[in-house]
Scaffold this active site. Structure first.
Site, mmCIF file in Angstrom:
data_model
loop_
_atom_site.group_PDB
_atom_site.id
_atom_site.type_symbol
_atom_site.label_atom_id
_atom_site.label_comp_id
_atom_site.label_asym_id
_atom_site.label_seq_id
_atom_site.Cartn_x
_atom_site.Cartn_y
_atom_site.Cartn_z
ATOM 1 N N GLU A 261 0.961 -1.668 -0.131
ATOM 2 C CA GLU A 261 -0.303 -0.156 0.405
ATOM 3 C C GLU A 261 1.132 0.537 0.034
ATOM 4 O O GLU A 261 1.540 1.741 1.186
ATOM 5 C CB GLU A 261 -1.330 -0.409 1.180
ATOM 6 N N CYS A 295 -2.358 8.909 2.394
ATOM 7 C CA CYS A 295 -2.063 8.577 1.038
ATOM 8 C C CYS A 295 -3.811 8.789 0.185
ATOM 9 O O CYS A 295 -2.885 8.820 -0.899
ATOM 10 C CB CYS A 295 -1.920 7.060 1.374
#
Length: 508
Positions: A261, A295
């Protein structure tokens, strides 16, 4: 904060290594955790050495032999109790996350709630680890598949979500029968220790084997040990694309599994058919929440030319009203960046904007004074830019929002997709054709594509992750649990013959 630390059993000097119920001071250097809120020392941690790491791995191997035999629903019951323990400590853990990382208190509490939610999801999942049954082409044969635990799951988490990302992985891995070794960010070690302290009593009360929940505080070397260790079949890593490439290469070199990720460079497309009453708050929250250190932060705003000036003027007005300060004060909208290195990255990116033809609409200021003594506070910045220059295509972990205009939706989608990252995306429109074009195979190339909500705020029920330089991993909901297990196909012959598949004959 002293009361919070005491209730979470955080000391002035803390043990940096744990196998669940047992913890000890690592033999490495002392790591100090300073708050970006006020620059004050929160606590210190004695980091792990390679010898400490070896002890944790050996303990995890032994624990796995026991844990994998525990029925999945009973593993789920233990995770349920962990969820209750987190509920009881939500207030204090949320405050520590806010103080150590710098996100707003509301977001700190929200992160702990996300941990509670994934516990609830995992409890239900513990009775739903389904395999398929298939019809055999051979008479009196039965075929089916089942899922088995992998073993040790290495978890490398980032500072921006210092506890939630661990829980996404650990809670699912545990109900799947795995054991976990967690390497948290060295920028937020105390939040990780607090989590281990919270679940300690649950582990003890249920006689859970020592070693199912390992914690190793240390620098990048710990991540390298996990990535290169053949005893760790899965490494789940959250962080920068640069870090993810190193982890992915190391794990692939030994034919292990990695769940990555990584970076995001997320865009919102706003069409001429959008409801601007919901666009503006979604953009502002997506761009300045967590001081731009998610993110899923909104970094690019792609506006139809007919509404460009209107939206731009609204945003400039609202940005001027944002309250920046101590994130523990719920009246403030924006807290600090994690450290002065992040501040330098913010300033460097804005300098590049000028060199690449961008125009500052608002912001571009590092704040100083008594309320900003840590040196980590900056003004969220709005930038007007005509094309996606190199600085726009690069993910800067700071509250910088780039505004661009477009004429056709095809052009807007091409702009959105023309960056290396592919995590989250959104379109605001009341036109169903525009929405469906955005969601089609020729539309957004991101792992997450939203309509009339922003790029941030994913729920745990859906799989979380992205494509391209975001790494391709999926965590949290849907069938992400399959990452933590190995698939096995079984064929059972209950006949008195031995027929071969595909009609092959082998007579002896």
């Amino acid at each position: 904060m002293k009361k919070v630390l005491k209730q979470l059993q955080i000391k002035s000097v803390n043990h940096g290594v744990s196998t669940g119920q047992q913890s000890w001071a690592g033999g490495g250097k002392v790591l100090s955790s300073y708050s970006p809120v006020d620059g004050q020392l929160i606590g210190k941690v004695r980091q792990a050495t390679s010898q400490d790491y070896e002890k944790v791995v050996i303990q995890a191997q032994e624990a796995f032999k026991i844990w994998r035999e525990v029925p999945a629903p009973k593993r789920g019951e233990i995770v349920r109790q962990m969820g209750d323990a987190l509920r009881a400590n939500k207030d204090n853990l949320g405050k520590l996350v806010s103080y150590e990382m710098g996100k707003s208190l509301q977001e700190g509490w929200g992160e702990v709630q996300e941990m509670i939610d994934i516990c609830d999801f995992a409890v239900g999942l513990s009775r739903q680890l389904y395999g398929l049954s298939m019809h055999s082409e051979r008479i009196q044969h039965r075929m089916y598949e089942q899922w088995h635990p992998l073993g040790i799951v290495g978890i490398i988490s980032a500072f921006n979500f210092p506890v939630a990302v661990w829980s996404w992985n650990a809670m699912l891995a545990w109900v799947c029968g795995d054991v976990c070794i967690w390497k948290p960010s060295e920028k937020t070690p105390l939040s990780a220790i607090a989590c281990q302290n919270i679940i300690w009593e649950v582990l003890r009360k249920n006689n859970v084997p020592e070693g199912i929940s390992g914690l190793i505080i240390g620098d990048r070397k710990v991540g390298e040990w996990l990535s290169n260790d053949t005893r760790v079949p899965l490494v789940s890593a959250t962080g920068s694309t640069r870090m993810g490439k190193a982890v992915g290469q190391a794990v692939a070199n030994r034919l292990g599994k990695s769940l990555l990720e990584l970076g995001g460079n997320n865009a919102i497309i706003v069409t001429e058919n959008a409801d601007l009453q919901i666009v503006i708050p979604a953009v502002v929250f997506g761009a300045v929440g967590t001081a731009g250190q998610r993110c899923t932060t909104t970094r690019r705003l792609i506006l139809h030319e007919s509404i460009y000036e209107d939206v731009k003027n609204r945003l400039v007005k609202i940005y001027a009203q944002l309250r920046i300060g101590n994130p523990l004060d719920t009246n403030n909208h924006v807290g600090p960046l994690i450290d002065t290195d992040a501040v330098n990255a913010y300033s460097t990116a804005i300098d590049k904007v000028g060199l690449e033809g961008g125009r500052i609409l608002y912001g571009n200021e590092v704040l100083s004074g008594e309320s900003y003594e840590s040196g980590c506070y900056v003004k969220p910045t709005l930038v007007e830019i005509d094309t996606q220059t190199p600085v726009v295509c690069h993910e800067t972990f700071a509250p910088i929002l780039y505004l661009m205009k477009y004429k056709t939706l095809d052009e807007a989608i091409d702009l959105q997709n023309a960056v290396p990252q592919g995590l989250s995306s959104a379109i605001f429109t009341l036109n169903v054709r525009e929405a469906e074009q955005f969601l089609a195979a020729s539309g957004s190339d991101c792992g997450i594509a939203n309509v009339n909500i922003g790029t941030s705020g994913a729920e745990i029920g859906g799989a979380f992750g992205g494509e391209k330089e975001t790494g391709g991993g999926r965590e949290s909901g849907s069938d992400s649990w399959k990452n933590y297990m190995r698939r096995q196909t079984n064929t059972i012959n209950y006949s008195k013959q031995l027929p071969l598949a595909q009609g092959i004959r082998f007579d002896i």
